[in-house]
Design a protein around this motif. Structure first.
Motif, PDB file in Angstrom:
ATOM      1  N   ASP A  36     -63.676  60.755  11.764  1.00 51.83           N
ATOM      2  CA  ASP A  36     -64.952  60.075  11.488  1.00 51.83           C
ATOM      3  C   ASP A  36     -65.433  59.292  12.709  1.00 51.83           C
ATOM      4  N   ASP A  37     -64.500  58.616  13.400  1.00 56.33           N
ATOM      5  CA  ASP A  37     -64.861  57.881  14.621  1.00 56.33           C
ATOM      6  C   ASP A  37     -65.423  58.840  15.666  1.00 56.33           C
ATOM      7  N   VAL A  38     -64.720  59.943  15.855  1.00 57.44           N
ATOM      8  CA  VAL A  38     -65.146  60.939  16.839  1.00 57.44           C
ATOM      9  C   VAL A  38     -66.513  61.495  16.459  1.00 57.44           C
ATOM     10  N   LYS A  39     -66.673  61.846  15.190  1.00 58.11           N
ATOM     11  CA  LYS A  39     -67.927  62.456  14.732  1.00 58.11           C
ATOM     12  C   LYS A  39     -69.116  61.515  14.928  1.00 58.11           C
ATOM     13  N   SER A  40     -68.919  60.223  14.676  1.00 64.35           N
ATOM     14  CA  SER A  40     -70.038  59.286  14.802  1.00 64.35           C
ATOM     15  C   SER A  40     -70.570  59.250  16.236  1.00 64.35           C
ATOM     16  N   ILE A  41     -69.686  59.330  17.214  1.00 71.60           N
ATOM     17  CA  ILE A  41     -70.107  59.356  18.619  1.00 71.60           C
ATOM     18  C   ILE A  41     -70.590  60.755  19.001  1.00 71.60           C
ATOM     19  N   ASN A  42     -69.834  61.760  18.575  1.00 73.55           N
ATOM     20  CA  ASN A  42     -70.098  63.150  18.946  1.00 73.55           C
ATOM     21  C   ASN A  42     -71.496  63.604  18.527  1.00 73.55           C
ATOM     22  N   ASP A  43     -71.908  63.275  17.311  1.00 71.59           N
ATOM     23  CA  ASP A  43     -73.227  63.707  16.820  1.00 71.59           C
ATOM     24  C   ASP A  43     -74.344  63.108  17.659  1.00 71.59           C
ATOM     25  N   ARG A  44     -74.219  61.817  17.952  1.00 70.57           N
ATOM     26  CA  ARG A  44     -75.249  61.168  18.758  1.00 70.57           C
ATOM     27  C   ARG A  44     -75.219  61.678  20.200  1.00 70.57           C
ATOM     28  N   TRP A  45     -74.004  61.878  20.717  1.00 74.04           N
ATOM     29  CA  TRP A  45     -73.843  62.385  22.077  1.00 74.04           C
ATOM     30  C   TRP A  45     -74.518  63.750  22.229  1.00 74.04           C
ATOM     31  N   LYS A  46     -74.291  64.628  21.242  1.00 72.83           N
ATOM     32  CA  LYS A  46     -74.860  65.980  21.309  1.00 72.83           C
ATOM     33  C   LYS A  46     -76.383  65.918  21.431  1.00 72.83           C
TER      34      LYS A  46
END
Length: 125
Positions: A46-56
């Motif tokens: 979940d931590d990774v996804k929260s950053i990853n989605d915005r990063w993408k």
């Protein structure tokens, strides 16, 4: 806090998450023990996804504006998918070593390329 973070900082953070996933996978592969889903896997993913989605989104937007020669929107898309996959698969010893390593290497390559480009832009070169 997450709203104050730059694309460069997000990219560096994701690189760190991928490296954490890689070392986690090595430990899990050695021990043969799965990570606890609710206490380890889900919170980390979940931590990774929260950053990853915005990063993408931000990385794709940056690429469409700056049009770097050696980095494309499609690579960002793939890297984001790979980052999400390794953040989960790192906790399972049955994950294919070859596939996992390929996902890690692919994501690391794209993240490092973007870090170089963003750092150059920041310096004004």
């Amino acid at each position: 806090m997450i709203h104050e973070i730059s694309l460069l900082q997000m990219t560096e953070l994701l690189l760190e998450y991928v490296e954490i996933s890689d070392s986690r996978y090595k430990k899990v592969k050695e021990s043969g023990e799965k990570g606890d889903f609710y206490n380890e896997v889900k919170p980390f993913a979940d931590d990774v996804k929260s950053i990853n989605d915005r990063w993408k989104e931000e990385a794709r937007e940056w690429i469409s504006i700056h049009k770097p020669r050696n980095l494309y929107s499609q690579q960002i898309e793939s890297a984001a998918e790979h980052i999400e996959m390794v953040s989960i698969q790192a906790f399972f010893p049955e994950t294919s070593r070859t596939r996992f390593i390929n996902y890690v290497n692919s994501a690391v390559y794209v993240l490092k390329q973007l870090i170089i480009l963003l750092s150059e832009e920041k310096k004004g070169t």
